[in-house]
Design an enzyme around this catalytic site. Structure first.
Site, mmCIF file in Angstrom:
data_model
loop_
_atom_site.group_PDB
_atom_site.id
_atom_site.type_symbol
_atom_site.label_atom_id
_atom_site.label_comp_id
_atom_site.label_asym_id
_atom_site.label_seq_id
_atom_site.Cartn_x
_atom_site.Cartn_y
_atom_site.Cartn_z
ATOM 1 N N ASP A 59 0.827 -1.205 0.000
ATOM 2 C CA ASP A 59 0.000 0.000 0.000
ATOM 3 C C ASP A 59 0.864 1.260 0.000
ATOM 4 O O ASP A 59 1.770 1.407 0.832
ATOM 5 C CB ASP A 59 -0.880 -0.013 1.263
ATOM 6 C CG ASP A 59 -2.162 0.777 1.093
ATOM 7 O OD1 ASP A 59 -2.287 1.514 0.105
ATOM 8 O OD2 ASP A 59 -3.042 0.654 1.963
ATOM 9 N N ASP A 60 0.591 2.165 -0.933
ATOM 10 C CA ASP A 60 1.219 3.496 -0.972
ATOM 11 C C ASP A 60 2.724 3.463 -1.231
ATOM 12 O O ASP A 60 3.434 4.421 -0.903
ATOM 13 C CB ASP A 60 0.971 4.253 0.348
ATOM 14 C CG ASP A 60 -0.434 4.796 0.463
ATOM 15 O OD1 ASP A 60 -1.291 4.431 -0.349
ATOM 16 O OD2 ASP A 60 -0.698 5.581 1.409
ATOM 17 N N CYS A 98 -6.636 3.687 -3.288
ATOM 18 C CA CYS A 98 -6.579 2.262 -2.944
ATOM 19 C C CYS A 98 -7.696 1.430 -3.560
ATOM 20 O O CYS A 98 -7.441 0.444 -4.260
ATOM 21 C CB CYS A 98 -6.609 2.089 -1.428
ATOM 22 S SG CYS A 98 -5.252 2.891 -0.547
ATOM 23 N N HIS A 154 -9.701 -3.134 -0.790
ATOM 24 C CA HIS A 154 -9.774 -2.058 0.202
ATOM 25 C C HIS A 154 -10.832 -2.352 1.257
ATOM 26 O O HIS A 154 -10.597 -2.156 2.451
ATOM 27 C CB HIS A 154 -10.085 -0.725 -0.487
ATOM 28 C CG HIS A 154 -10.166 0.429 0.454
ATOM 29 N ND1 HIS A 154 -9.047 1.006 1.022
ATOM 30 C CD2 HIS A 154 -11.232 1.115 0.949
ATOM 31 C CE1 HIS A 154 -9.414 1.993 1.816
ATOM 32 N NE2 HIS A 154 -10.735 2.084 1.788
ATOM 33 N N ASP A 325 -0.241 -0.531 -5.097
ATOM 34 C CA ASP A 325 -1.515 -0.088 -5.664
ATOM 35 C C ASP A 325 -1.415 1.280 -6.330
ATOM 36 O O ASP A 325 -2.195 1.611 -7.216
ATOM 37 C CB ASP A 325 -2.636 -0.123 -4.629
ATOM 38 C CG ASP A 325 -2.330 0.631 -3.351
ATOM 39 O OD1 ASP A 325 -1.197 1.152 -3.200
ATOM 40 O OD2 ASP A 325 -3.212 0.681 -2.472
ATOM 41 N N HIS A 326 -0.442 2.087 -5.931
ATOM 42 C CA HIS A 326 -0.200 3.403 -6.536
ATOM 43 C C HIS A 326 1.022 4.009 -5.878
ATOM 44 O O HIS A 326 1.605 3.429 -4.956
ATOM 45 C CB HIS A 326 -1.408 4.338 -6.362
ATOM 46 C CG HIS A 326 -1.989 4.304 -4.980
ATOM 47 N ND1 HIS A 326 -1.327 4.805 -3.888
ATOM 48 C CD2 HIS A 326 -3.151 3.786 -4.507
ATOM 49 C CE1 HIS A 326 -2.058 4.611 -2.805
ATOM 50 N NE2 HIS A 326 -3.168 3.976 -3.157
#
Length: 502
Positions: A59-60, A98, A154, A325-326
């Site tokens: 995540d992130d 997310c 999510h 995810d990004h």
């Protein structure tokens, strides 16, 4: 020297590093989901020779890793994984938030195909697209054990029937008195790895691997860090000093669209963060420190799981993917978090390491091919010999075997701003963005940024005569994917077996 050239030298060295292994401990409780596919799924008989699939979905995480040439981040375990596979230097998420990004990964469908753009209930998969085909659904129907541990979708309950084993994501943990009540933005607790949730996720993963070592499996390991709060054991904070980090320039790109960036409300929800205005230089350095401490903490958990694969003699027949995810902003432009179409938010790390027994396995190499998160579903489906569903992505199997072969020249993302939708395309060097009326597709504003040397945009050069041919080329690519004649982005649509039926 471009970012990709520098990276090639880094991975050449990474391929020869010897890494310390991490001790694995046991903790897990299996939560069995019901065996009820949501839509008709084609079944096939998989061979014992087809590999297991293990995906680290982080995540992130932006591409700030040793394997990507970052000079400060300490990430030995991910670097080791890169030395055993292909590191993609130009990989992109389809939306920098997310929920929709993860739905896109798990279905192989872009957000504009599903019409899912938010982290609210109206952005979840099953409440809105009950007949779409997901990756775990397909693998489960074909005899695989499908495993979700930690943060995968999510929403905890979204698509949970597609998992044979579903161990839900955990809440955030704080060890310092008062921090939980304040929902503080960071913490360096004098605790062991298993106190915070990614340590628990790693332990659950190891236990599940022990239980499933004789089965075929598709396993998603959802690590939450470096997502806020930046909570990690003190020993990972001690790897860094806040004073070693420079404060990024707060200057926003010249002639930027007014909605291109955000007021970073996500960070402002946490304790210790100003509700208005910029973060101070001191706080900026502390937050960067915390982000990288949590990256190193997460990296250690990757190492624990990888060691378990080795100890259980599973690595020879397990394909391993590490992805995010990004991306994320760490004070650049005076902003934080994700939630934009900017390069920092859409570009992601992606490492794919074939099972060690694969005869043409590429190790310690990079690929400059422009690829997308939406490509993962068809990739693992092809590798597993399963029927290929209709998806928006493109299988990377041939590219993994031949990382320097010619490939797609564009990646696409979007981000919604209420009645305005931003759609964007990159060729890996330049990014062209249109801000449109979400209902009519009318173009309201355009942006063109040069990223040949940096992920940070400095000036919008859209409309400048010296870039007219380049801009026209990128505009044509964007309009092929997002035609001006398309219906409203918010028009209700129904996906069945990953095809639009209305």
């Amino acid at each position: 020297m471009t970012r990709n050239t520098r990276l090639g030298f880094v991975l050449f060295g990474v391929a020869f590093l010897a890494l310390l292994s991490c001790r694995a401990t046991d903790r897990a409780t299996d939560i069995d989901a019901t065996d009820a596919p949501m839509t008709k799924v084609t079944q096939t008989v998989h061979s014992k020779e087809t590999p297991n699939i293990l995906v680290f979905l982080v995540d992130d995480l932006r591409a700030d890793l040793g394997a990507y040439g970052h000079q400060q981040v300490i990430s030995p375990n991910i670097d080791k994984l890169a030395s055993e596979g292909v590191t993609f230097t130009q990989a992109y998420a389809q939306q920098a938030i997310c929920g929709p990004s993860r739905v896109s990964i798990m279905t192989g469908l872009r957000p504009e195909t599903t019409g899912l753009y938010t982290i609210r209930r109206d952005g979840r998969l099953r409440p809105n697209q009950p007949d779409a085909l997901s990756m775990p659904q397909l693998f489960k129907a074909n005899g695989y054990q499908t495993v979700s541990i930690g943060k995968v979708y999510h929403a905890v309950t979204d698509d949970q029937d597609s998992w044979s084993t579903h161990i839900k994501k955990l809440d955030n943990f704080y060890s310092i008195p008062g921090n939980k009540q304040a929902k503080f933005a960071y913490e360096a607790g004098d605790v062991d790895d298993e106190f915070y949730k990614d340590g628990k996720v790693a332990t659950d993963t190891i236990k599940t691997l022990q239980q499933l070592k004789d089965d075929k499996f598709l396993m998603f390991v959802g690590f939450s860090k470096p997502h806020l709060p930046f909570n990690a054991p003190k020993k990972y904070w001690d790897l860094y000093d806040s004073e070693q980090f420079a404060v990024p320039s707060r200057k926003k790109p010249d002639d930027m669209y007014r909605l291109a960036l955000t007021r970073w409300g996500e960070l402002r929800m946490y304790g210790g963060i100003p509700k208005q205005g910029d973060t101070s230089d001191e706080l900026t350095k502390t937050l960067i420190h915390g982000y990288y401490a949590t990256v190193s903490y997460m990296d250690a958990q990757v190492g624990r799981v990888m060691q378990a694969l080795e100890d259980l003699n599973l690595r020879d027949n397990t394909l391993v993917i590490l992805m995010s995810d990004h991306g994320y902003k760490l004070g650049e432009y005076g902003t934080w978090n994700k939630h934009t179409n900017m390069e920092l938010d859409t570009r992601v790390p992606l490492i794919i390491s074939r099972e060690l027994s694969h005869p043409n396995r590429q190790a310690g190499v990079t690929s400059d091919a422009v690829v997308e998160n939406v490509d993962i579903f068809p990739t693992v489906t092809e590798i597993s010999g399963l029927p290929q569903p209709k998806v928006d992505g493109k299988s990377l199997v041939t590219l993994i075997d031949k990382p320097n072969m010619p490939w797609t020249n564009a990646a696409y993302s979007l981000f919604n701003r209420g009645k305005i939708m931003g759609v964007t395309v990159t060729d890996g060097q330049w990014r062209y963005t249109e801000w449109r009326d979400a209902a009519t597709q009318q173009i309201r504003f355009t942006e063109l940024y040069d990223h040949s040397e940096s992920d940070i945009a400095t000036s919008n050069v859209s409309g400048q005569v010296e870039h007219v041919n380049l801009e026209a080329k990128l505009k044509n690519l964007l309009h092929d994917k997002f035609p001006l004649s398309a219906p409203s982005f918010y028009e209700k649509r129904h996906i069945k077996n990953n095809e639009l039926v209305q």
